[in-house]
Structures are given as structure tokens and as C-alpha cells.
Enzyme design. Structure first.
Site, PDB file in Angstrom:
ATOM      1  N   GLY A  16      46.050  40.402  33.427  1.00 59.02           N
ATOM      2  CA  GLY A  16      45.166  40.339  34.580  1.00 59.02           C
ATOM      3  C   GLY A  16      45.767  41.081  35.758  1.00 59.02           C
ATOM      4  CB  ILE A  17      44.998  41.708  39.066  1.00 57.60           C
ATOM      5  CG1 ILE A  17      43.978  40.603  39.420  1.00 57.60           C
ATOM      6  CG2 ILE A  17      44.313  42.897  38.415  1.00 57.60           C
ATOM      7  CD1 ILE A  17      42.953  41.031  40.439  1.00 57.60           C
ATOM      8  N   GLY A  18      47.815  40.548  39.762  1.00 57.94           N
ATOM      9  CA  GLY A  18      48.605  39.631  40.572  1.00 57.94           C
ATOM     10  C   GLY A  18      50.080  39.697  40.253  1.00 57.94           C
ATOM     11  CD  GLU A  59      38.996  39.095  32.208  1.00 58.16           C
ATOM     12  OE1 GLU A  59      38.290  38.836  33.183  1.00 58.16           O
ATOM     13  OE2 GLU A  59      39.358  38.242  31.388  1.00 58.16           O
ATOM     14  N   GLY A  98      37.560  35.567  32.107  1.00 55.81           N
ATOM     15  CA  GLY A  98      37.718  35.850  30.684  1.00 55.81           C
ATOM     16  C   GLY A  98      38.814  35.062  30.018  1.00 55.81           C
TER      17      GLY A  98
END
Length: 471
Positions: free
Chosen positions: A214-216, A237, A335
Site C-alpha cells: 500500500g502507501i505510507g 491495488e 482492498g
């Protein structure tokens, strides 16, 4: 007519384009880095001209106007992802929230919400008359197939991407040309805790694995610690800037994938200009609709799929809470469950839930005996495999309730372990650990208390020194 003539005939201004929206319409818009901000600004400026219009969207990276109380009766927000600027409106009841697994969102929007108007952002047309949806194909592109009215902001800053991400100019109702920088998700430096979590996650990743990130801070910390891996794949995703060095160096080359071999597959790109420049006109990166990218069956087609997701809270049985805090909506399911299940179905696959052991500056444990009243379970306990904090790895799949609880207590912050052990004893009528293990826990806690005392004394001394120096 040539495509150029078709395109020119459909050019208009934002003020004229929004006149195609009628009272009572449901209007679906692009989101995140692909949000059509210029057209939205025009609509917000003329909100008094409308009655009972519903804006349907997901995560916004800007200040959303749709939750403002003066818009009531004119324009209302129905979002599928709570973000910083929309949480208050959702939790006060001024805005609506629709929950769904991400891979189902295209179907939810088309067949349950049923918007009449789609507003998107695209790149300028190429020499054949095709525009690209760039950073955000996800659910966005699909809405242009069935909405009666399709309005596109044409922005030179939108990258052109490969995959299922293009559409001919003939298939749009009108175009509004307006160039502006895309909203960005700038990657900050991972914290020391993030780096420990990333190190633990990286230990579960092998050469040739296919990743979902994901992001972060935590995904970025994982990426930093994968530089010694080989032949990794990427099917995710969304991603942020953190993956770019791995792609450029060839650590991620997608050679070992079973589907889309040699290609990175994404639903959306959430980064800065660094990521946008990398994916622009890059045939090794494909963006596809989210009902393909996040479909667990499609995910599972790649062997050794590793999903890495975060959460807000997990109880001692392994129930994961990722999108609510009590009765308050914090984000969305996204997701997470799509990829947890897809990775589980994958041959050799594994799913990871990664999180700091505490929240609120160390005052709250994320590992708890019972989830907070009112919180919704995001990922059921039967789907959870690995849980990672800065204190280690808990492997839960195939474990008894007692074994799960003990594994999670071991990776909780030491300050909260006595409380969790007490709750374990209440539930199972036995002590969770041996006398030797209990002594080790006590020694660890004593060290933490001593460290905190030293830090406190140091802080006080520094403040006193500052006061003295000012005299």
C-alpha cells in the site's frame, strides 16, 4: 469526422459542462491523484443552482467541499472511503458512507448506486485520439462505459499509462481542458518503528515472491529493506513512491509471475511526481480496473503472493479492525480482504497484517483483549495469517485460541503485556507463560520504565536550562 474534429466539437468550459448535471442526479467522480478538481471547483461554486445532487467518490487528497453544511439540500457526498476532510461529515451524518470490498466497488456503483453522470480526469489524446486515465483506472474508467453523461478534465500533468487505461474521444460527452498539478501523496521518511516493522515483514518475503503493497510509512520501510531480493513481482491495488527504486534497480522485474509476466499491475498510483514520471509512457507498468486487479481469483493466479496491509486494532483472537474506531468511520475496508484472501488462495502465498504495537504516542495498545465497542471487523480471524509489529511476528493460521493469544501478547508493546496476560488468564483460567517467561517480561518492563524515567528527567533538565538561558 476525424478524431481531431470530434475532440474540438466537444471542448467546453467547466461552467458549461456542469450544466449537464440535473437536479436529483447521482454524479460519480474520479478520486485521489485523478480527481477532476477544476470541474469540481466549478460545481462547488454553483452549488445553489442544484437540488439533491449526490456526489459519489472515494478517497480525496484535498479539502472536500461536499461535506459543508451550507451544501445541504443542494449537493451531498456519498463516499466509499473516509479521508481526513470527509470523516467529520460522515460521522456527523451530513455525508453518507457506503461500505464495500474494493473489487466489488465497480459493480456497487453501476448496479446499486446507478449514477447518471461521470466526471473524470484524463491525459490529452494521443495521435490516434485515445486519452489515458493515467493514475486512476480503478473504478473510474468503468463508469464512462455506462453513464449517460461523461465529462472529462483534460490535464497535461496526467501521465499516460498502459494496460486497460485508454478510451477514444468519441466516447465522451465533453472535454474541459485545464492543466494543474495532480494531488500528491509525498512519501516521508519511515520512522524507527516503521523500519523495525519493515524488517520483520521483509524476513517473510522470498526471492521470486509477488507483492501487494500500500502507501505510507510501513510499505516504504518494507521497500527499503528489499534491496537484496531478486525477481520480485508487483500486483497491487495501489502503490506510492517507495516502489520506484525497486523497479528501477530490477529488484522488481515481474519475471516469476504467472500472469502479466514482466508487467507491474496496478489499479491506481498514489504518489508524487516521482511515481507519475516513472509510470508515464512506461510499457512495463499496466493499470487495470479494480474488479480485475483486486479480484481474489485473479490475485491467486500468481504463485507466492504476499499481501501486506495495516490495521488500527486486533484482538487476542485475531480479529482485525482497519477502518473504524468505535462508531466512527476512519477510512474503508479498501482492498485488504481482497488481497488477504487472494494471497491465501495463491500457491505458496501468505498474508501479513503489519502495524505499530501502540497508537496515540504509545498510550494505547493496538493489540487488545476485545475490539472497541462499535468497531466493525474488517478481516475475520479465520483469514488472518501473519501479524507483525516492531516486536516480532505472530503466525496465527492453524493455531488454537490460546496459541493465538499468546503469540499476539509476545509482539505487543511490553508496557501492555501484563494487562493482556491478566485478560488471558480471565478468559482461559490459566497463566499464559512459564515462570521464566514471566520473569523475562518483568525485566523488560523494568528496563522500559527506567528508560522512560531517564527520558523524562532529560526533558525536564533541558526545559530548565532553556529557562535559565533566557534570564
Amino acid at each position: 469526422m476525424t478524431w481531431q474534429e470530434i475532440y474540438q466539437s466537444k471542448l467546453t468550459t467547466a461552467e458549461e459542462a456542469i450544466k449537464l448535471i440535473h437536479d436529483g442526479d447521482k454524479v460519480v467522480t474520479g478520486f485521489a491523484c485523478g480527481e477532476p478538481i477544476h470541474i469540481e471547483r466549478a460545481l462547488a461554486a454553483h452549488y445553489k443552482d442544484y437540488k439533491d445532487v449526490e456526489i459519489v467518490t472515494m478517497l480525496t487528497l484535498i479539502e472536500s467541499p461536499w461535506s459543508m453544511r451550507e451544501f445541504k439540500g443542494h449537493i451531498k457526498l456519498n463516499t466509499l472511503f473516509a479521508s481526513k476532510s470527509t470523516r467529520a461529515g460522515i460521522n456527523s451524518g451530513d455525508s453518507e458512507f457506503t461500505t464495500s470490498h474494493f473489487y466489488e466497488i465497480p459493480d456497487i456503483i453501476q448496479n446499486y448506486i446507478c449514477p447518471r453522470v461521470s466526471i473524470v480526469m484524463v491525459s490529452p489524446p494521443d495521435e490516434h485520439g485515445y486519452v489515458s486515465f493515467g493514475t486512476t483506472v480503478d473504478y473510474t474508467k468503468g463508469t464512462t462505459d455506462y453513464c449517460e453523461v461523461v465529462i472529462a478534465q483534460v490535464n497535461k500533468c496526467m501521465p499516460r499509462t498502459f494496460g486497460n487505461s485508454i478510451k477514444h474521444v468519441r466516447d465522451f460527452t465533453c472535454f474541459v481542458e485545464f492543466d494543474e498539478e495532480l494531488p500528491e501523496v509525498v512519501s516521508g521518511e519511515p520512522s524507527a518503528i516503521d523500519m523495525e516493522i519493515g524488517k520483520n515483514c521483509a524476513s517473510l518475503i522470498n526471492d521470486g515472491d509477488c507483492l501487494q503493497l500500500g502507501i505510507g510509512g510501513i510499505p516504504n520501510a518494507v521497500c527499503v529493506q528489499l534491496t537484496d531480493k531478486k525477481d520480485l513481482g508487483l500486483h497491487s491495488e495501489l502503490v506510492g513512491d517507495g516502489v520506484v527504486p525497486l523497479l528501477e534497480s530490477g529488484v522488481i522485474n515481474n519475471k516469476k509471475k504467472q500472469t502479466n509476466v514482466g508487467r507491474t499491475v496496478l489499479g491506481a498510483a498514489f504518489g508524487s511526481k516521482i511515481l507519475c514520471d516513472y509510470i508515464n509512457d512506461n510499457p512495463s507498468v499496466e493499470l487495470h480496473p479494480i474488479d480485475y486487479v483486486n479480484n481474489p481469483i485473479e490475485i491467486a493466479k500468481n504463485d507466492n503472493m504476499v499481501s501486506i496491509n495495516s490495521c488500527l486494532q486486533i484482538d487476542l483472537l485475531g480479529q482485525v479492525v482497519s477502518d473504524t474506531i468505535g462508531l466512527s468511520q476512519f477510512s474503508a475496508v479498501g482492498g485488504q480482504v481482497d488481497f488477504v484472501r487472494g494471497a491465501t488462495m495463491s500457491k505458496g502465498g501468505r498474508s501479513i497484517i503489519a502495524m505499530p504495537s501502540t497508537a496515540k504516542h504509545g498510550t494505547v495498545s493496538r493489540i487488545v483483549p476485545l475490539i472497541t465497542e462499535g468497531s466493525a471487523v474488517t478481516t475475520p480471524r479465520n483469514d488472518v495469517n501473519y501479524v507483525v509489529t516492531e516486536y516480532g511476528i505472530a503466525q496465527l493460521k492453524g493455531k488454537t485460541l490460546k496459541e493465538r493469544s499468546k503469540a499476539l501478547i509476545r509482539i505487543a508493546h511490553p508496557s501492555f503485556r501484563p494487562y493482556l496476560m491478566e485478560e488471558y488468564q480471565k478468559r482461559f483460567s490459566e497463566t499464559p507463560f512459564t515462570d521464566e517467561e514471566m520473569k523475562s517480561f518483568k525485566d523488560t518492563i523494568a528496563e522500559i520504565i527506567q528508560t522512560k524515567r531517564e527520558e523524562f528527567h532529560s526533558t525536564i533538565e533541558q526545559k530548565i536550562d532553556k529557562l535559565i538561558s533566557k534570564k
